[in-house]
Design an enzyme around this catalytic site. Structure first.
Site, mmCIF file in Angstrom:
data_model
loop_
_atom_site.group_PDB
_atom_site.id
_atom_site.type_symbol
_atom_site.label_atom_id
_atom_site.label_comp_id
_atom_site.label_asym_id
_atom_site.label_seq_id
_atom_site.Cartn_x
_atom_site.Cartn_y
_atom_site.Cartn_z
ATOM 1 C CB SER A 1 6.681 -1.148 3.776
ATOM 2 O OG SER A 1 7.011 -2.386 4.408
ATOM 3 C CB VAL A 2 1.406 0.438 5.024
ATOM 4 C CG1 VAL A 2 0.013 -0.011 5.439
ATOM 5 C CG2 VAL A 2 1.966 1.401 6.064
ATOM 6 C CG LEU B 1 -1.974 -1.089 1.284
ATOM 7 C CD1 LEU B 1 -2.772 -0.990 2.574
ATOM 8 C CD2 LEU B 1 -2.908 -1.014 0.078
ATOM 9 N N GLY B 2 2.014 1.235 0.634
ATOM 10 C CA GLY B 2 2.858 2.424 0.673
ATOM 11 C C GLY B 2 4.107 2.179 1.499
ATOM 12 C CD GLU B 3 8.465 0.443 -0.129
ATOM 13 O OE1 GLU B 3 9.330 -0.201 0.475
ATOM 14 O OE2 GLU B 3 8.525 0.713 -1.344
ATOM 15 N N GLY C 1 9.827 6.302 5.514
ATOM 16 C CA GLY C 1 11.164 6.207 6.065
ATOM 17 C C GLY C 1 11.268 5.194 7.176
ATOM 18 C CG MET C 2 10.019 5.907 10.777
ATOM 19 S SD MET C 2 8.950 6.647 12.022
ATOM 20 C CE MET C 2 8.814 5.298 13.195
ATOM 21 C CG ASP D 1 2.560 14.547 9.375
ATOM 22 O OD1 ASP D 1 2.574 15.687 8.850
ATOM 23 O OD2 ASP D 1 2.885 13.519 8.772
ATOM 24 C CE LYS E 1 4.326 2.823 9.787
ATOM 25 N NZ LYS E 1 3.924 4.194 10.190
#
Length: 788
Positions: free
Chosen positions: A92-93, A85-87, A89-90, A203, A110
């Site tokens: 990936s999901v 689904l996404g990456e 800096g800490m 954030d 995650k």
């Protein structure tokens, strides 16, 4: 090095290291507020970064990030990984599917980057897990499970949110202002829930909010959330303080950039920036082509433009965006203050102000002036206040019709609010206790409104002053004060030439009506000439055509008036329903004056039937038509319909306004006149005396209506042969009329003439001569008025 300097240095390094080496020096030199020591440190850090590049994990990351299928099909606990689904800096999901048990479930997993994160970063990852476990809210993605992979890499399983990013969703669904605010308030509730659990998100931005298919927002990514307690669950919060703080520059609060203390007001700022984009579709600042130092300076020093100004001139924006209210500007800008202490103290206060706006109440972000609070009160209770205002200012039947037209034709909301606030303020000044008792003098009330409207502090916009002056002048004209109306219009005549067409058109139309009432037919005709053809809308054009009909009626050119009315009443004329009704009243009057009384009465009866069907009950329009039909029936001697009409008029007045109201007293007066016309003088005398007592009690003194009732009583007494009583009533009628009525009104002229005749009949030549001299003095002033 203090904490603030260290945080600033780290922020600058994180931004510069992402740039090509050729641009780094120029960006450092562009930061004018950096001292030499900080510049040297930055250059050294960047130099060491280049030297150590081959020793970092960047090379190892490349193959890891280049293969998006590396975990697809892997079993993690009760789940099988299906899609990246996404990456970040800490970590990936991944989207995964539950395979254990009989439950069908999709989740998001995650997974931390164990190979490239240090202990502090891993501590922050564990902290994020603990935060999600703590926060249980419908608008926050739910934590389902957590654990570690075989190599010790931590992960957590959370709710899979299938939806669109916030800004994409509201645009795709075409949401309006109120819908967007309701959606935003759900987010506020989620953030407030986090704050109540002593967690600051840090954030908040549009990209961290997804909207589900059910239209519900979900707040995501608590990766840099900050607990406001030293320990959260099994995680020592202090261990995470040196971790990198990633956040969006577009939505970051100034204290985040400075490395200052972060509290709940940081999220207030983030929510303010998100609401800003929801309202105007643009981010707070446009950073295109700006250097890092320029971006920093803009966030730290420049106040954002109010949302309404960002979209006001955008023709492609929806109408609701181009008319954003000042209340929302004030709310958003308070949430975005650079000083955290000047913002809302918490998210609950922010949301409460939005709820106050939606409920029509005064918002805390604006100055609590009396006029502003009165304006919000009027908007909340506009129906009740319109009714109360109707009770206060009705003197003639035309006022009720005008009020409806007045509220429906105000095109600009800001000017409408100014007008309404001024009327409310005039009510407070004129008689605060009289509102409930419905005993305010309409003349005094609108004289006060006119005075307020023309004070320099009322409104800086000439269009507002001109429109309110035209409005007050229209009411003064309706109250039988055309000279006062014309004088008020003269005071703003210079400004009227500078305002837009719509308020100037209303100004000119009122001026023409006042001139016509004062007998200045030629001047009124000159003002109306050609206006119908040049009007910008069908209804404006019809307004001028109706005025032209009035001119024809005043000149007794009834055939020409009827011909013009045929055009107005044509199906394709564009006239509104109210304008057609007014035209039919004019038509019946013209027919009556053309000795076609049967046709005139038929027109009024048909109009009455239409209005009854439209309103399905008592309404001022129905009462106006009943009274007009009564006038026609009286003048045409249609005795068979007089009694039913007068009874209906009395019943309508009582139902609409109450037995002691001004309209009911006026209707009783009309009943006395009709009884006298029918020769029933004893009944007429009783009704007129009762109407006079009520009129004096209603106004707490003498009024124009009292003068008219005295005049009617004089006529009745003359018919009964009581000349002394008739003369007494005539004296009272003229005395009150001089104080309360227009000098040039036809009724007052009749009163003066009748008094002169009665005095002569009584043999009082001296008194008759004095009365005649007074009348001549009034007439002598009229030419001077015409020249002004």
């Amino acid at each position: 090095m203090d904490e603030s300097t260290f945080q600033r240095l780290r922020l600058l390094f994180d931004a510069l290291v992402a740039l090509p080496p050729s641009r780094r020096r120029a960006e450092i030199e562009a930061c004018d507020d950096l001292d030499d020591d900080t510049r040297r440190r930055l250059h050294a850090l960047l130099h060491w970064d280049v030297d150590a590049a081959h020793l970092t994990a960047a090379t190892a990351l490349t193959p890891l990030r280049s293969d998006p299928l590396r975990r697809v099909g892997e079993r993690i606990g009760a789940y099988v990984v299906e899609e990246l689904l996404g990456e970040g800096g800490m970590g990936s999901v991944w989207r995964a599917r539950r395979v254990a048990g009989e439950i069908e479930q999709q989740v998001a997993i995650k997974i931390a980057r164990r190979q490239v994160l240090d202990d502090a970063a891993l501590a922050r990852f564990r902290l994020e897990r603990q935060v999600l476990a703590l926060l249980q809210h419908p608008q926050i993605a739910t934590l389902h499970d957590l654990g570690e992979l075989d190599d010790g890499t931590p992960y957590f399983v959370m709710e899979y949110v299938q939806g669109r990013p916030l800004l994409d969703d509201v645009a795709a669904r075409g949401l309006g202002l109120e819908e967007r605010l309701r959606l935003f308030l759900l987010l506020c509730d989620a953030v407030a829930h986090a704050h109540r659990n002593l967690v600051v998100h840090r954030d908040i931005k549009p990209g961290n909010v997804l909207v589900t298919a059910d239209g519900l927002p979900k707040l995501l990514d608590f990766g840099i959330a900050k607990p406001l307690r030293p320990r959260l669950g099994a995680v020592d919060v202090e261990q995470t303080r040196e971790a990198h703080r990633y956040f969006s520059l577009r939505n970051a609060a100034p204290e985040q950039l400075r490395g200052g203390a972060v509290g709940v007001t940081c999220d207030v700022y983030g929510l303010g920036s998100l609401l800003y984009e929801l309202l105007c579709g643009r981010p707070l600042y446009d950073f295109a082509g700006s250097s890092l130092s320029q971006i920093e300076r803009r966030i730290a020093e420049d106040d954002p433009l109010p949302p309404s100004r960002r979209v006001r001139d955008d023709a492609a924006a929806p109408a609701w965006q181009r008319a954003l209210p000042r209340d929302l500007d004030a709310i958003v800008l308070k949430a975005l203050r650079r000083d955290p202490q000047a913002r809302y103290p918490d998210v609950d206060a922010f949301a409460a102000d939005l709820h106050r706006y939606l409920g029509g109440y005064a918002v805390g972000a604006r100055e609590p002036s009396l006029l502003y609070r009165a304006g919000r009160f009027v908007r909340r209770h506009r129906i009740a206040l319109a009714t109360g205002l109707l009770f206060a200012i009705v003197v003639g039947i035309g006022v009720a019709s005008w009020l409806r037209q007045y509220y429906s034709t105000l095109a600009e909301r800001d000017r409408a609010e100014s007008v309404t606030r001024t009327i409310v303020r005039a009510l407070e000044i004129a008689a605060p206790a009289g509102v409930a008792e419905k005993q305010i003098s309409a003349q005094n009330l609108f004289q006060q409104v006119g005075n307020l409207a023309l004070t320099p502090a009322f409104d800086e916009q000439p269009a507002t002053r001109v429109q309110l002056a035209a409005t007050v002048a229209r009411i003064q004209y309706q109250l039988g004060q055309p000279a006062a109306a014309l004088a008020l219009l003269d005071r703003v005549a210079g400004e009227a030439r500078q305002v837009p067409d719509a308020p100037r058109e209303e100004f000119d139309a009122t001026r023409a009506d006042a001139l016509l009432a004062l007998g200045e037919i030629d001047r009124a005709a000159a003002l109306a000439a050609g206006r119908a053809e040049a009007a910008s809308s069908d209804q404006a054009r019809t307004h001028w055509r109706l005025l032209e009909v009035e001119l024809e009626l005043d000149r007794e050119r009834y055939a020409a008036a009827l011909q013009r009315l045929q055009e107005i009443l044509a199906p394709d004329s564009g006239a509104s329903r109210e304008q057609r009704w007014r035209a039919r009243h004019q038509q019946s009057y013209a027919l009556l004056r053309s000795d076609r009384s049967a046709e005139a009465l038929a027109v009024e009866k048909a109009l009455l039937a239409e209005q009854r069907a439209w309103y399905r009950g008592a309404h001022p329009d129905v009462l106006a038509s009943v009274q007009f039909a009564l006038q026609i029936a009286s003048e045409s001697r249609a005795t068979d319909v007089l009694e039913p009409l007068i009874r209906e008029a009395v019943d309508l007045c009582r139902e609409l306004y109450g037995v002691d109201s001004h309209p009911c007293i006026a209707t009783a007066h009309r009943r006395a006149e009709i009884l006298a016309e029918l020769g029933r003088y004893d009944e007429a005398l009783d009704v007129a005396r009762d109407a006079l007592a009520r009129a004096l009690d209603y106004a707490r003194g003498e009024s124009e209506l009292a003068a008219k009732v005295h005049f009617t009583l004089a006529a009745i007494q003359q018919q009964r042969g009581d000349s002394a009583a008739a003369l007494s009533h005539l004296r009272d009628a003229v005395r009150i009329g001089d104080a309360q009525m227009s000098d040039y009104g036809f009724t007052l002229m009749r009163m003066r003439t009748s008094l002169i005749v009665a005095l002569l009949e009584q043999g009082d030549a001296v008194g008759a001569s004095a009365a005649a001299a007074a009348a001549e003095a009034v007439l002598a002033r009229r030419p001077q008025l015409a020249r002004n």
